[in-house]
Scaffold this active site. Structure first.
Site, PDB file in Angstrom:
ATOM      1  N   VAL A   1      10.916  -4.357   0.909  1.00  0.00           N
ATOM      2  CA  VAL A   1      10.784  -3.236   1.845  1.00  0.00           C
ATOM      3  C   VAL A   1      11.994  -3.152   2.784  1.00  0.00           C
ATOM      4  CG1 VAL A   1       9.340  -2.144   3.606  1.00  0.00           C
ATOM      5  CG2 VAL A   1       8.267  -3.460   1.787  1.00  0.00           C
TER       6      VAL A   1
ATOM      7  N   LYS B   1     -10.285  -7.396   1.201  1.00  0.00           N
ATOM      8  CA  LYS B   1      -9.151  -8.244   0.819  1.00  0.00           C
ATOM      9  C   LYS B   1      -9.664  -9.388  -0.039  1.00  0.00           C
ATOM     10  CE  LYS B   1      -4.649  -8.537   1.979  1.00  0.00           C
ATOM     11  NZ  LYS B   1      -3.680  -7.488   2.266  1.00  0.00           N
TER      12      LYS B   1
ATOM     13  N   GLY C   1      14.611  -9.661   7.592  1.00  0.00           N
ATOM     14  CA  GLY C   1      14.072  -9.723   6.235  1.00  0.00           C
ATOM     15  C   GLY C   1      14.503  -8.528   5.410  1.00  0.00           C
ATOM     16  N   VAL C   2      15.402  -8.771   4.449  1.00  0.00           N
ATOM     17  CA  VAL C   2      15.849  -7.668   3.588  1.00  0.00           C
ATOM     18  C   VAL C   2      15.345  -7.905   2.165  1.00  0.00           C
ATOM     19  CG1 VAL C   2      17.777  -6.671   4.856  1.00  0.00           C
ATOM     20  CG2 VAL C   2      18.130  -8.807   3.603  1.00  0.00           C
ATOM     21  N   GLY C   3      14.009  -8.008   2.050  1.00  0.00           N
ATOM     22  CA  GLY C   3      13.372  -8.139   0.741  1.00  0.00           C
ATOM     23  C   GLY C   3      13.082  -6.747   0.203  1.00  0.00           C
TER      24      GLY C   3
HETATM   25  P1  NAD Z   1       9.552  -9.697   0.315  1.00  0.00           P
HETATM   26  O1  NAD Z   1       9.076 -11.057   0.044  1.00  0.00           O
HETATM   27  O2  NAD Z   1      10.147  -8.898  -0.794  1.00  0.00           O
HETATM   28  O3  NAD Z   1      10.635  -9.722   1.494  1.00  0.00           O
HETATM   29  C1  NAD Z   1      10.516 -10.541   2.617  1.00  0.00           C
HETATM   30  C2  NAD Z   1      11.929 -10.985   2.971  1.00  0.00           C
HETATM   31  O4  NAD Z   1      11.891 -11.674   4.216  1.00  0.00           O
HETATM   32  C3  NAD Z   1      12.522 -11.950   1.958  1.00  0.00           C
HETATM   33  O5  NAD Z   1      13.827 -11.528   1.610  1.00  0.00           O
HETATM   34  C4  NAD Z   1      12.535 -13.294   2.676  1.00  0.00           C
HETATM   35  O6  NAD Z   1      13.594 -14.130   2.267  1.00  0.00           O
HETATM   36  C5  NAD Z   1      12.691 -12.836   4.104  1.00  0.00           C
HETATM   37  N1  NAD Z   1      12.249 -13.787   5.117  1.00  0.00           N
HETATM   38  C6  NAD Z   1      11.170 -14.612   5.096  1.00  0.00           C
HETATM   39  N2  NAD Z   1      11.090 -15.306   6.254  1.00  0.00           N
HETATM   40  C7  NAD Z   1      12.136 -14.902   7.017  1.00  0.00           C
HETATM   41  C8  NAD Z   1      12.580 -15.225   8.321  1.00  0.00           C
HETATM   42  N3  NAD Z   1      11.945 -16.137   9.065  1.00  0.00           N
HETATM   43  N4  NAD Z   1      13.674 -14.605   8.799  1.00  0.00           N
HETATM   44  C9  NAD Z   1      14.330 -13.688   8.057  1.00  0.00           C
HETATM   45  N5  NAD Z   1      13.963 -13.337   6.814  1.00  0.00           N
HETATM   46  C10 NAD Z   1      12.864 -13.933   6.292  1.00  0.00           C
HETATM   47  O7  NAD Z   1       8.318  -8.923   0.975  1.00  0.00           O
HETATM   48  P2  NAD Z   1       8.151  -7.349   1.167  1.00  0.00           P
HETATM   49  O8  NAD Z   1       7.294  -6.819   0.081  1.00  0.00           O
HETATM   50  O9  NAD Z   1       9.469  -6.738   1.473  1.00  0.00           O
HETATM   51  O10 NAD Z   1       7.242  -7.331   2.481  1.00  0.00           O
HETATM   52  C11 NAD Z   1       7.796  -7.580   3.749  1.00  0.00           C
HETATM   53  C12 NAD Z   1       6.703  -7.494   4.807  1.00  0.00           C
HETATM   54  O11 NAD Z   1       6.108  -6.197   4.770  1.00  0.00           O
HETATM   55  C13 NAD Z   1       5.564  -8.488   4.607  1.00  0.00           C
HETATM   56  O12 NAD Z   1       5.065  -8.864   5.858  1.00  0.00           O
HETATM   57  C14 NAD Z   1       4.506  -7.650   3.886  1.00  0.00           C
HETATM   58  O13 NAD Z   1       3.202  -8.167   4.116  1.00  0.00           O
HETATM   59  C15 NAD Z   1       4.700  -6.316   4.562  1.00  0.00           C
HETATM   60  N6  NAD Z   1       4.236  -5.189   3.762  1.00  0.00           N
HETATM   61  C16 NAD Z   1       4.759  -4.967   2.527  1.00  0.00           C
HETATM   62  C17 NAD Z   1       4.313  -3.880   1.780  1.00  0.00           C
HETATM   63  C18 NAD Z   1       4.896  -3.582   0.433  1.00  0.00           C
HETATM   64  O14 NAD Z   1       4.640  -2.471  -0.092  1.00  0.00           O
HETATM   65  N7  NAD Z   1       5.655  -4.475  -0.169  1.00  0.00           N
HETATM   66  C19 NAD Z   1       3.322  -3.028   2.304  1.00  0.00           C
HETATM   67  C20 NAD Z   1       2.838  -3.272   3.590  1.00  0.00           C
HETATM   68  C21 NAD Z   1       3.294  -4.361   4.307  1.00  0.00           C
END
Ligand code: NAD
Length: 401
Positions: A199, A87, A195-197
């Site tokens: 993923v 990392k 969290g509806v980002g």
């Molecule tokens: P992202 O930033 O697109 O989405 C995260 C979402 O969570 C955002 O919409 C944010 O507003 C919301 N959020 C933050 N804090 C919050 C809370 N306290 N309560 C409710 N919602 C909250 O990130 P992502 O890429 O969707 O990743 C989400 C998680 O999955 C992270 O922990 C990331 O490390 C993990 N992850 C992602 C990937 C990937 O391919 N993107 C791969 C493995 C793991």
């Protein structure tokens, strides 16, 4: 750019130090500092993302890079990838301090490992940063597909988030099968998503397609509006209420550390299965969940779709392919779908061993990367190429007792 290699004597002051193979501190011309840690390369080059974030101290950044790189060793091992764990962290505000020159210099830092570390996107970095790094190193993934087309291997690369969601979706189906012995399907299931980002939303769409009921929460009002537009009928609750929703599954898809004494006490679900990294506040929360009768699907297993995606991208651009994978998009997607089988095997093994699921997964990963049980580095002459490829791409779970 200059760097110093951090010695074991110094690193042993950190509780997250775990005999890491190579940890370096980089200092760039503008004074910005970064750390890259290679935890273990028994299974292959260490693949893991590069994050850019602020820390209270350099010690905090070192602790983080040690912890995260170790986590990647476990994740890659359980995903059946011939990859080790590493990392990178850049200490700084990615909104105000990130420049193209900085990312190019970071590319040179990655290059200094000569291939034992391969980088990817992480929080605070994106595709354009990988493109900047690619000017200085070939040990970078997460590049746009147009930089990779024209090869006989078909389209790879691009945003891994939909693949992470796809792996989660299959992992959730396996958890339902395990928990309810085939008596429930997704159409009978209520999932609460934190969290509806990138993923969480993609996962929500897949679950909704199969008829699952959804309740969502997000700190971003914009995120909620976008999710409502995409998902149609969903219940929305506040960020503090999501833990107490009376559902079947809680899917943490926001930040790490969501599962602590306080939040676990509120849970009214049978299963926890979501994409967020480092969901357990502390490792003993695995046991706390078991005692509460909640089936926890280990985070680094169910969210490994993204690293499988970038792993294939790396296999494609390098000559490195010891497991003789079929490196094209269809096979990569099939490997991601096999996360369902990997989850099923871990849940069954946990039951057989009478151990919490997280502990079981850790033990299985260690059996792979410590005892050389990995499929890819198996030097057994009887193992033919086709067997290796088939086994690994179908989940690669050869349980080592
Ligand atoms: P992202 O930033 O697109 O989405 C995260 C979402 O969570 C955002 O919409 C944010 O507003 C919301 N959020 C933050 N804090 C919050 C809370 N306290 N309560 C409710 N919602 C909250 O990130 P992502 O890429 O969707 O990743 C989400 C998680 O999955 C992270 O922990 C990331 O490390 C993990 N992850 C992602 C990937 C990937 O391919 N993107 C791969 C493995 C793991």
């Amino acid at each position: 750019m200059s760097f110093t290699q951090l010695g074991n004597e110094f690193l042993s002051n950190f509780e997250s130090f775990d005999d890491h193979e190579d940890v370096r501190r980089f200092e760039f011309e503008d004074g910005i500092v970064a750390f890259i840690a290679v935890h273990n390369t028994n299974l292959g080059p260490a693949l893991g993302g590069c994050r850019m974030t602020t820390y209270d101290s350099e010690a905090d950044a070192i602790h983080d890079v040690l912890r995260l790189s170790r986590g990647m060793t476990y994740k890659n091992a359980m995903a059946g990838l011939p990859l080790g764990g590493g990392k990178a962290v850049i200490v700084g505000n990615h909104r105000t301090q990130k420049t193209e020159e900085l990312m190019q210099a970071m590319g040179a830092a990655v290059e200094s490992f000569g291939g034992s570390y391969v980088t990817a996107e992480d929080s605070g970095t994106g595709e354009e940063d990988m493109v900047a790094m690619a000017t200085e190193t070939s040990y970078v993934t997460g590049l746009p597909p147009e930089m990779l087309t024209g090869s006989k291997y078909g389209e790879l690369g691009g945003n891994p988030s939909p693949l992470t969601a796809l792996g989660c979706y299959h992992g959730i189906k396996s958890a339902i099968e395990h928990r309810y012995n085939g008596e429930k399907e997704l159409k009978d299931i209520h999932v609460s998503i934190q969290g509806v980002g990138a993923v969480g939303l993609a996962l929500g769409k897949l679950l909704k397609q199969d008829g699952a009921k959804l309740t969502i929460a997000d700190i971003s009002e914009e995120g909620i509006e976008a999710a409502k537009a995409e998902l149609g009928e969903v219940d929305v609750v506040g960020v503090d209420e999501i833990f107490g929703v009376d559902a079947d599954i809680f899917a943490p898809c926001a930040m790490g550390g969501a599962l602590n004494d306080n939040t676990i006490a509120q849970l009214k679900v049978d299963i926890i299965a979501g994409a967020a990294n480092n969901q357990l506040w502390q490792s003993h929360h695995d046991q706390v969940l078991t005692e509460k009768g909640i089936l926890y699907v280990p985070d680094y297993v169910i969210n490994s779709g993204g690293v499988i995606c970038v792993g294939y991208e790396y296999f494609r651009k390098s000559d490195y392919n010891p497991q003789y994978f079929n490196i094209e998009r269809g096979s990569m997607v099939a490997h991601v779908e096999s996360v369902g089988k990997i989850v099923a095997d871990i849940l069954a093994e946990s039951e057989a061993r009478g151990l919490p699921t997280g502990e079981t997964s850790d033990a299985l990963a260690e059996e792979r990367f410590l005892k050389g049980a990995a499929l890819g580095n198996d030097t057994d002459d009887d193992a033919n190429e086709e067997d290796l490829a088939n086994s690994a791409q179908s989940g690669g779970m050869t349980m080592v007792q």
